[in-house]
Design an enzyme around this catalytic site. Structure first.
Site, PDB file in Angstrom:
ATOM      1  N   PHE A 150      43.976  30.998  70.525  1.00  0.00           N
ATOM      2  CA  PHE A 150      43.377  31.400  69.257  1.00  0.00           C
ATOM      3  C   PHE A 150      42.873  30.224  68.445  1.00  0.00           C
ATOM      4  O   PHE A 150      42.003  30.380  67.591  1.00  0.00           O
ATOM      5  CB  PHE A 150      44.391  32.191  68.416  1.00  0.00           C
ATOM      6  CG  PHE A 150      45.499  31.363  67.836  1.00  0.00           C
ATOM      7  CD1 PHE A 150      45.330  30.666  66.646  1.00  0.00           C
ATOM      8  CD2 PHE A 150      46.734  31.272  68.464  1.00  0.00           C
ATOM      9  CE1 PHE A 150      46.349  29.894  66.105  1.00  0.00           C
ATOM     10  CE2 PHE A 150      47.760  30.505  67.934  1.00  0.00           C
ATOM     11  CZ  PHE A 150      47.560  29.818  66.747  1.00  0.00           C
ATOM     12  N   LYS A 174      38.849  35.460  79.139  1.00  0.00           N
ATOM     13  CA  LYS A 174      39.808  36.273  78.401  1.00  0.00           C
ATOM     14  C   LYS A 174      40.211  35.464  77.174  1.00  0.00           C
ATOM     15  O   LYS A 174      41.124  34.648  77.209  1.00  0.00           O
ATOM     16  CB  LYS A 174      41.032  36.585  79.270  1.00  0.00           C
ATOM     17  CG  LYS A 174      41.765  37.891  78.885  1.00  0.00           C
ATOM     18  CD  LYS A 174      42.304  37.937  77.467  1.00  0.00           C
ATOM     19  CE  LYS A 174      43.501  37.033  77.283  1.00  0.00           C
ATOM     20  NZ  LYS A 174      44.052  37.135  75.871  1.00  0.00           N
ATOM     21  N   CYS A 282      46.545  21.645  69.520  1.00  0.00           N
ATOM     22  CA  CYS A 282      47.460  20.996  70.458  1.00  0.00           C
ATOM     23  C   CYS A 282      47.379  19.482  70.374  1.00  0.00           C
ATOM     24  O   CYS A 282      48.235  18.798  70.933  1.00  0.00           O
ATOM     25  CB  CYS A 282      47.185  21.462  71.880  1.00  0.00           C
ATOM     26  SG  CYS A 282      45.576  20.980  72.532  1.00  0.00           S
TER      27      CYS A 282
END
Length: 499
Positions: A150, A174, A282
């Site tokens: 996300f 996806k 991240c």
């Protein structure tokens, strides 16, 4: 309210009502803004079949034509840059400048993929044996998939599909079900760029869709970016099903500040890298390792800067930090402030008290927070918080600081701030982390290098984009050939005689 469905075979899915849907939120208000269909095995199979049918024709398309499609896509993304950034802000919550920067970094990989004729050049050796030549080529895998998080709904997909498509594969994306709108706009732009129907598909959903992709016999490879537990799962399930897997997991990125560093520069960097995108990236700096005796001064300067940060809605150009992506995630991140204090850390800055300018009281707000005197056994240190919480660890020496970084199970990114070139060089040599910054707090490589970490931050041995990305989406083939010399045959207009 808007409603999103899948993109299969060049158009929105019309195969029937979804058995499950998810809500889309505006994180700045907490309000539901739309719904998205979740794919089951049937929808995933339809996408895979469309991709498998389109693959032979796309693979046979010349490198020059594939490159032309990528160039056209690049221009369309540039034209819709603002629209993409607005979609990201509205569903993720990040501020407009951060969303625009995300699109720009994704475009760098598109531009890299435009060079696919050069990137797929093989090698040739003449006369490796008498009259024998040898050469190497790289060929596409077939149908490949990308499962993306996300926090970067445009950039991370663009780390994957431009290279995969340019190399001749068909791709199924996806995206995160939390902010899927950017992926749908990218699909439309690829179609406008001339990509044939079925070569790029999008399926939405959760674990059921992921499992269907990981186990489908026609899917040859899967790229993933997300948390370490899910990355491990993707690696294990996909590998067991015979897939090529590239799974990037979580992080606990450290920034080491040595006593000789420019303290103001380090404080600026810690705030920027710790709280940009509300810490939901991240490569965020989540641990600051202050080497004695600079800890008190550095923490004080960070607190001064944090107090001036403007927290507000992503569509407000004056906002510097937006809300978190969901209410549940906000609550989980905030819980680490209490657990950190209970474990003995000092809550120097409590983001729950930070003022919010604009937006709604129902938004998923948490201001920048600083936990000082954190020790590695604490859960606020061991867990990937993935939010605007900066943990400060005190170290007595360079060796102690290095031991902290190398002792962590993650190995994604790290940075060192120093004016000592020898210390920086030693750190880059000794630290057990995949991406290192020297006076650069977020060392995300440019598109022509590859992105990825070590240890629990990577499952599989291939990083994304750059040369490693090209290699992931292709297979090498070595060819050895010998052709008869013309003297052994060919046209002869002389009178035929027996020999």
């Amino acid at each position: 309210m808007k409603h999103l469905t899948h993109w299969i075979d060049g158009k929105p899915w019309t195969g029937g009502e979804a058995s499950q849907r998810g809500d889309l939120y505006n994180p700045a208000t907490g309000q539901v803004t739309g719904t998205v269909d979740f794919a089951g095995a049937a929808e995933v199979d339809a996408a895979v079949r469309a991709a498998a049918a389109a693959f032979p024709g796309w693979r046979a398309t010349s490198l020059v034509k594939r490159s032309a499609v990528m160039f056209a896509f690049r221009e369309l993304v540039r034209q819709h840059h603002g629209e993409l950034a607005a979609l990201i802000s509205s569903e993720h919550g990040k501020v407009a400048s951060d969303a625009a920067g995300e699109v720009a970094r994704g475009l760098e990989v598109v531009e890299f993929a435009c060079g696919i004729p050069h990137l797929l050049k093989g090698s040739f050796s003449e006369n490796v044996s008498t009259g024998v030549d040898a050469y190497s080529i790289r060929q596409p895998l077939g149908v490949v998939a990308g499962i993306t998080p996300f926090n970067f709904p445009a950039m991370v997909p663009m780390w994957m599909f431009p290279i995969a498509l340019a190399a001749g594969n068909a791709f199924i994306l996806k995206p995160s079900e939390k902010d899927p709108s950017a992926s749908m706009l990218l699909a439309e732009l690829l179609a406008q760029a001339g990509l044939p129907d079925g070569v790029f598909n999008v399926v939405h959903g959760g674990k059921e869709a992921v499992d269907a992709l990981l186990t489908h016999p026609e899917v040859r490879g899967v790229s993933f970016v997300g948390s370490t537990p899910v990355a491990r799962y993707v690696s294990e399930v996909g590998t067991a099903a015979g897939k090529r897997i590239q799974a990037l997991g979580g992080a606990k990125n450290h920034m080491v500040v040595l006593p000789d560093a420019d303290i103001d520069l380090a404080a600026d960097a810690a705030v920027s890298a710790g709280f940009g995108s509300a810490g939901e990236r991240c490569m965020a700096i989540s641990v600051l390792v202050a080497v004695d005796p600079i800890g008190d001064e550095l923490v004080a300067k960070i607190a001064e800067r944090v107090a001036r940060l403007r927290v507000g809605p992503g569509d407000d150009e004056q906002s510097e930090m937006g809300p978190l992506v969901t209410r549940a995630h906000r609550d989980k991140v905030a819980s680490y402030l209490d657990s950190g204090v209970a474990d003995g850390a000092v809550l120097t800055v409590d983001g729950r008290a930070h003022p919010v300018t604009g937006g709604s009281a129902d938004g998923f707000w948490l201001g920048p927070s600083v936990l000082d005197r954190v020790r590695p056994p604490m859960s606020c240190y061991t867990d990937e918080i993935f939010g605007p919480v900066l943990c400060v660890v005190r170290a007595g020496s360079y060796a102690d600081a290095l031991a902290v970084v190398n002792g962590n199970p993650y190995g994604n990114g790290t940075a060192i701030f120093t004016n000592d070139g020898g210390a920086a060089r030693r750190f880059t040599h000794e630290v057990e982390v995949g991406m290192v910054g020297v006076n650069v707090p977020i060392p995300v490589p440019m598109a022509f290098y590859s992105f990825g970490g070590w240890k629990a931050s990577l499952f599989g041995d291939t990083h994304v984009h750059g040369t490693e990305g090209v290699h992931f989406y292709t297979r090498g083939k070595a060819v050895t050939s010998r052709w008869l010399d013309p003297s052994h045959g060919g046209v002869n207009l002389g009178f035929p005689v027996s020999s």
